[in-house]
Design a protein around this motif. Structure first.
Motif, PDB file in Angstrom:
ATOM      1  N   PRO A  99     -29.364 -23.020  91.408  1.00  0.00           N
ATOM      2  CA  PRO A  99     -28.316 -24.024  91.176  1.00  0.00           C
ATOM      3  C   PRO A  99     -28.046 -24.401  89.726  1.00  0.00           C
ATOM      4  O   PRO A  99     -26.998 -24.980  89.436  1.00  0.00           O
ATOM      5  CB  PRO A  99     -28.839 -25.255  91.945  1.00  0.00           C
ATOM      6  CG  PRO A  99     -29.899 -24.763  92.855  1.00  0.00           C
ATOM      7  CD  PRO A  99     -30.492 -23.587  92.177  1.00  0.00           C
ATOM      8  N   LEU A 138     -27.097 -18.536  97.208  1.00  0.00           N
ATOM      9  CA  LEU A 138     -27.871 -19.522  96.465  1.00  0.00           C
ATOM     10  C   LEU A 138     -29.334 -19.455  96.895  1.00  0.00           C
ATOM     11  O   LEU A 138     -29.649 -19.592  98.077  1.00  0.00           O
ATOM     12  CB  LEU A 138     -27.328 -20.929  96.723  1.00  0.00           C
ATOM     13  CG  LEU A 138     -28.055 -22.088  96.039  1.00  0.00           C
ATOM     14  CD1 LEU A 138     -28.028 -21.925  94.520  1.00  0.00           C
ATOM     15  CD2 LEU A 138     -27.447 -23.425  96.441  1.00  0.00           C
ATOM     16  N   ALA A 147     -32.393 -23.455  96.888  1.00  0.00           N
ATOM     17  CA  ALA A 147     -31.410 -24.529  96.980  1.00  0.00           C
ATOM     18  C   ALA A 147     -32.067 -25.893  97.122  1.00  0.00           C
ATOM     19  O   ALA A 147     -31.589 -26.884  96.542  1.00  0.00           O
ATOM     20  CB  ALA A 147     -30.471 -24.278  98.161  1.00  0.00           C
ATOM     21  N   SER A 155     -26.655 -28.484  94.636  1.00  0.00           N
ATOM     22  CA  SER A 155     -26.004 -27.244  95.063  1.00  0.00           C
ATOM     23  C   SER A 155     -24.499 -27.293  94.852  1.00  0.00           C
ATOM     24  O   SER A 155     -23.826 -26.258  94.965  1.00  0.00           O
ATOM     25  CB  SER A 155     -26.304 -26.981  96.544  1.00  0.00           C
ATOM     26  OG  SER A 155     -27.692 -26.886  96.776  1.00  0.00           O
ATOM     27  N   PHE A 194     -23.114 -24.917  92.296  1.00  0.00           N
ATOM     28  CA  PHE A 194     -23.030 -23.541  92.795  1.00  0.00           C
ATOM     29  C   PHE A 194     -21.771 -23.359  93.635  1.00  0.00           C
ATOM     30  O   PHE A 194     -21.043 -22.370  93.480  1.00  0.00           O
ATOM     31  CB  PHE A 194     -24.278 -23.229  93.626  1.00  0.00           C
ATOM     32  CG  PHE A 194     -24.255 -21.891  94.303  1.00  0.00           C
ATOM     33  CD1 PHE A 194     -24.642 -20.746  93.625  1.00  0.00           C
ATOM     34  CD2 PHE A 194     -23.848 -21.780  95.628  1.00  0.00           C
ATOM     35  CE1 PHE A 194     -24.616 -19.511  94.246  1.00  0.00           C
ATOM     36  CE2 PHE A 194     -23.827 -20.556  96.258  1.00  0.00           C
ATOM     37  CZ  PHE A 194     -24.212 -19.417  95.571  1.00  0.00           C
ATOM     38  N   GLU A 202     -27.469 -20.395 101.694  1.00  0.00           N
ATOM     39  CA  GLU A 202     -28.286 -21.187 100.773  1.00  0.00           C
ATOM     40  C   GLU A 202     -29.724 -21.161 101.265  1.00  0.00           C
ATOM     41  O   GLU A 202     -30.042 -21.699 102.320  1.00  0.00           O
ATOM     42  CB  GLU A 202     -27.759 -22.628 100.694  1.00  0.00           C
ATOM     43  CG  GLU A 202     -26.339 -22.718 100.164  1.00  0.00           C
ATOM     44  CD  GLU A 202     -25.866 -24.156  99.965  1.00  0.00           C
ATOM     45  OE1 GLU A 202     -26.721 -25.069 100.056  1.00  0.00           O
ATOM     46  OE2 GLU A 202     -24.662 -24.360  99.711  1.00  0.00           O
TER      47      GLU A 202
END
Length: 316
Positions: free
Chosen positions: A190, A217, A220, A237, A240, A254
């Motif tokens: 992130p 991601l 996370a 997050s 992102f 994620e």
């Protein structure tokens, strides 16, 4: 001086139907662990109507820092054998075929002095041209049909997952200019410092016409064993997701921070192989807390990758 004749034409990797690359701009974001678990998840989650177990391979294209031998439980092996035609025969474990620069290195002097064969301390100190040659050998001189590859008609891989090195250097350019890639998965954490480099990776792949399936991601959030709160240790997050939106790319998933993932990687048995029905993952100081979430996310990512590479091949 302009290059005479232009760039070489992209071509398929021999005995491979589809190619998926897992890349990141920044090192240390867990890309190799994601690549290994994605390969296993692709094998475990074939698309509807596939009719058989998919044949999946894993290529470690990180010439300077190969991780696949460790993550796949394939350390300390002798150099791979060759087919009658001189192609490299990949190793196999956990239902996957695997090849890595780590299998081709000579043991370090310290290891040889102790009578060992460990290549973990062997450094690759090469300039660009040698790196390009090594990358081309790993891409085109491996027989993904396996040990019996010389047998006529033996099928190759349905999907080859390639674990890329971080950055946008010689290896990425070699692959982008020479190989027909069906899709790229870009892994990031992130933090802005990781997302900045992830953007560069996206830009590089677009310049060499590699389709990008989406962003993934990693790390996370973390859920401790004493509460149900998701702690975002490396920042929100939301940064992102905003980056994905600005790049017009989907978020594939994620992944949480789960200590067992690291533990499994060190043991050479990727977390995607675990059965969530076995229980016991929420004990021992919370080592296994979140394993089920990791498997669920990777299953979803695998299905989306299958859909993406099927659509890419159909449209082309």
């Amino acid at each position: 001086m302009p290059r005479r004749g232009g760039l070489p034409s992209k071509r398929p990797i021999p005995n491979v139907k589809r190619v998926v690359v897992v890349a990141s701009g920044k090192g240390g974001v867990g890309k190799s662990t994601v690549a290994v678990n994605l390969a296993i998840s692709l094998a475990q989650n074939p698309p509807d109507g596939f009719g058989r177990a998919p044949k999946i391979g894993l290529l470690d294209l990180d010439v300077f820092g190969p991780s696949v031998p460790k993550l796949m439980g394939l350390e300390g092996l002798p150099p791979p054998e060759l087919t009658k035609n001189g192609a490299i025969i990949p190793y196999a474990n956990h239902g996957l075929q695997a090849m890595s620069m780590g299998f081709l290195l000579r043991p370090s002097a310290a290891s040889l002095a102790e009578g060992g064969s460990d290549t973990a301390d062997t450094a690759v100190v090469w300039r660009g041209l040698m790196v390009q040659k090594a990358a081309q050998q790993l891409l085109f001189d491996v027989d993904w049909r396996g040990r019996n590859g010389d047998v006529e008609g033996l099928p190759g891989l349905d999907v080859l997952v390639i674990d890329m090195p971080p950055g946008t250097g010689d290896v990425q350019l070699t692959l982008g200019q020479l190989v027909q890639v069906d899709g790229a998965v870009i892994v990031s954490t992130p933090q802005d410092v990781a997302l900045i480099d992830a953007r560069k990776g996206v830009s590089m792949f677009r310049k060499v016409d590699v389709p990008i399936l989406g962003l993934l991601l990693n790390m996370a959030h973390y859920t401790c064993s004493s509460c149900d709160t998701k702690h975002q240790l490396f920042g929100s997050s939301e940064s992102f997701r905003k980056a994905a939106t600005s790049l017009s790319l989907p978020v594939l998933g994620e992944l949480p921070i789960v200590p067992m993932v690291s533990k499994d990687g060190d043991a050479g048995r990727p977390t995607a192989l675990r059965s969530t029905a076995a229980g016991g993952y929420n004990t021992v100081g919370g080592w296994g807390l979140g394993v089920g979430e990791v498997k669920t996310v990777m299953q979803s990512v695998a299905r989306r990758v299958w859909d993406g590479i099927t659509a890419t091949r159909t449209s082309s």
